[in-house]
Write a protein that holds these residues in place. Structure first.
Motif, PDB file in Angstrom:
ATOM      1  N   GLN A 187     -57.053 116.490 -62.363  1.00 23.29           N
ATOM      2  CA  GLN A 187     -56.531 115.602 -63.405  1.00 23.29           C
ATOM      3  C   GLN A 187     -56.039 114.307 -62.845  1.00 23.29           C
ATOM      4  O   GLN A 187     -55.524 113.399 -63.665  1.00 23.29           O
ATOM      5  N   ASN A 188     -56.208 114.053 -61.589  1.00 23.65           N
ATOM      6  CA  ASN A 188     -55.592 112.723 -61.169  1.00 23.65           C
ATOM      7  C   ASN A 188     -56.459 111.739 -60.410  1.00 23.65           C
ATOM      8  O   ASN A 188     -56.470 110.783 -59.770  1.00 23.65           O
ATOM      9  N   LYS A 242     -54.831 108.200 -60.050  1.00 23.32           N
ATOM     10  CA  LYS A 242     -53.620 107.894 -60.649  1.00 23.32           C
ATOM     11  C   LYS A 242     -52.481 107.985 -59.577  1.00 23.32           C
ATOM     12  O   LYS A 242     -52.520 109.035 -58.847  1.00 23.32           O
ATOM     13  N   ASP A 261     -48.540 107.089 -58.704  1.00 19.13           N
ATOM     14  CA  ASP A 261     -47.070 107.000 -59.461  1.00 19.13           C
ATOM     15  C   ASP A 261     -47.441 106.658 -61.113  1.00 19.13           C
ATOM     16  O   ASP A 261     -46.817 105.745 -61.692  1.00 19.13           O
ATOM     17  N   GLY A 262     -48.232 107.611 -61.656  1.00 19.48           N
ATOM     18  CA  GLY A 262     -48.510 107.549 -63.236  1.00 19.48           C
ATOM     19  C   GLY A 262     -49.368 106.430 -63.776  1.00 19.48           C
ATOM     20  O   GLY A 262     -49.659 106.487 -64.827  1.00 19.48           O
ATOM     21  N   GLU A 263     -49.857 105.791 -62.706  1.00 19.54           N
ATOM     22  CA  GLU A 263     -50.807 104.460 -63.325  1.00 19.54           C
ATOM     23  C   GLU A 263     -52.093 104.497 -62.713  1.00 19.54           C
ATOM     24  O   GLU A 263     -52.438 105.281 -61.482  1.00 19.54           O
ATOM     25  N   TRP A 264     -53.009 104.522 -63.596  1.00 23.41           N
ATOM     26  CA  TRP A 264     -54.547 104.602 -63.135  1.00 23.41           C
ATOM     27  C   TRP A 264     -54.898 103.172 -62.353  1.00 23.41           C
ATOM     28  O   TRP A 264     -54.615 102.123 -63.060  1.00 23.41           O
TER      29      TRP A 264
END
Length: 112
Positions: free
Chosen positions: A52-53, A73, A75-78
Motif C-alpha cells: 500500500q506504500n 509514500k 510521511d503520508g505524501e506520494w
C-alpha cells in the motif's frame, strides 16, 4: 527504512543475457549482461514498504517508448521518480514496461 531498498539482491533474483559473442583467432569470446528482474524489484518494494506504500504508473514516452513513475509514500505524501525505456525487440510492450520500471527503481537506489 528507504536504505533497505539499496541492499544487494540475492543471486536468484538476477538473470543473465548474452549481449554478444564471436570467435577471434580460434578463440571464442562472449559478453554477458547481468540484470535484476522486475518481479524482484516489486518483491523488494513489497517487503520494505508494504504494497500500500508504493505504486507505479505509465505514460507514453518519446518516440513510442514508455515512461514509468515509481511513487513511494513518505510521511503520508506520494513522491514520484520517473524514468523511461524504448519498447524492446522481444515482447515489445511488456519489455518496455518492465525496462521503464527497472530504470525508475534505480532512481530510488534499487539495483544501483
Amino acid at each position: 527504512m528507504l536504505r533497505k531498498l539499496h541492499e544487494k539482491f540475492n543471486p536468484t533474483d538476477l538473470e543473465w543475457r548474452l549481449q554478444s559473442c564471436g570467435e577471434k583467432q580460434g578463440k571464442f569470446w562472449g559478453i554477458a549482461l547481468c540484470y535484476v528482474t522486475n518481479r524482484a524489484i516489486m518483491n523488494r518494494l513489497d517487503a520494505v514498504l508494504h504494497p500500500q506504500n508504493w505504486r507505479n504508473e505509465y505514460i507514453t514516452g518519446p518516440q513510442g517508448g514508455v515512461l514509468c513513475g515509481l511513487s513511494i509514500k513518505i510521511d503520508g505524501e506520494w513522491v514520484t521518480k520517473w524514468d523511461g525505456a524504448e519498447n524492446t525487440d522481444i515482447e515489445s510492450v511488456k519489455g518496455g514496461l518492465s525496462d521503464a520500471m527497472k530504470r525508475a527503481a534505480v532512481q530510488w537506489g534499487i539495483g544501483r
